[in-house]
Design a protein around this motif. Structure first.
Motif, mmCIF file in Angstrom:
data_model
loop_
_atom_site.group_PDB
_atom_site.id
_atom_site.type_symbol
_atom_site.label_atom_id
_atom_site.label_comp_id
_atom_site.label_asym_id
_atom_site.label_seq_id
_atom_site.Cartn_x
_atom_site.Cartn_y
_atom_site.Cartn_z
ATOM 1 N N LYS A 1 6.402 -3.926 -15.340
ATOM 2 C CA LYS A 1 5.318 -4.545 -14.572
ATOM 3 C C LYS A 1 5.806 -4.910 -13.163
ATOM 4 O O LYS A 1 5.126 -4.642 -12.166
ATOM 5 N N GLU A 2 7.003 -5.487 -13.080
ATOM 6 C CA GLU A 2 7.563 -5.855 -11.779
ATOM 7 C C GLU A 2 7.792 -4.618 -10.910
ATOM 8 O O GLU A 2 7.500 -4.624 -9.709
ATOM 9 N N LYS B 1 6.240 -1.741 -11.091
ATOM 10 C CA LYS B 1 4.939 -1.205 -10.669
ATOM 11 C C LYS B 1 4.396 -1.991 -9.479
ATOM 12 O O LYS B 1 3.839 -1.403 -8.535
ATOM 13 N N ASN B 2 4.562 -3.319 -9.532
ATOM 14 C CA ASN B 2 4.100 -4.145 -8.413
ATOM 15 C C ASN B 2 4.860 -3.804 -7.139
ATOM 16 O O ASN B 2 4.268 -3.701 -6.061
ATOM 17 N N LYS B 3 6.168 -3.625 -7.236
ATOM 18 C CA LYS B 3 6.969 -3.255 -6.067
ATOM 19 C C LYS B 3 6.532 -1.897 -5.528
ATOM 20 O O LYS B 3 6.417 -1.689 -4.316
ATOM 21 N N MET C 1 3.613 -0.503 -5.817
ATOM 22 C CA MET C 1 2.305 -0.644 -5.165
ATOM 23 C C MET C 1 2.476 -1.245 -3.771
ATOM 24 O O MET C 1 1.782 -0.844 -2.833
ATOM 25 N N GLN C 2 3.395 -2.190 -3.607
ATOM 26 C CA GLN C 2 3.645 -2.791 -2.292
ATOM 27 C C GLN C 2 4.165 -1.736 -1.320
ATOM 28 O O GLN C 2 3.734 -1.667 -0.173
#
Length: 103
Positions: free
Chosen positions: A84-85, A87-89, A91-92
């Motif tokens: 999850k972390e 994926k967030n990175k 996306m950023q």
């Protein structure tokens, strides 16, 4: 003069009871097996229980599997959180590269 035999002690009665019922022989056998074990088990009491038939081998296997399952579930949760972390990175980075391309 008649010889008077002292009454048998409770301890001796109990010893004969254990001997007759096979307890002494069985315990001796299990202890010899433990003694002859090349790699001593971490838990001698569990070894004795297993060899006396107190613990069903399947039950012991089931407990080991439960512990393994708990470890794997914890690892899975950690990996899901890490995923999850990441994926967030990602996306950023993707959104910042899109903004850079649009400018």
């Amino acid at each position: 003069m008649a010889t008077h035999r002292a009454p048998e002690s409770k301890r001796e009665q109990f010893r004969r009871y254990l001997e007759k019922s096979g307890v002494i022989e069985t315990l001796t056998s299990v202890l010899v097996t433990l003694y002859e074990e090349p790699e001593k088990p971490n838990n001698a009491l569990d070894f004795i229980k297993l060899h006396l038939g107190v613990v069903d081998p399947e039950q012991a296997d089931a407990e080991a599997l439960r512990m393994e399952l708990a470890d794997l579930q914890e690892k899975c949760n950690q990996l899901m959180e890490e995923n999850k972390e990441l994926k967030n990175k990602l996306m950023q980075y993707e959104s910042s590269s899109e903004e850079g391309a649009g400018v």
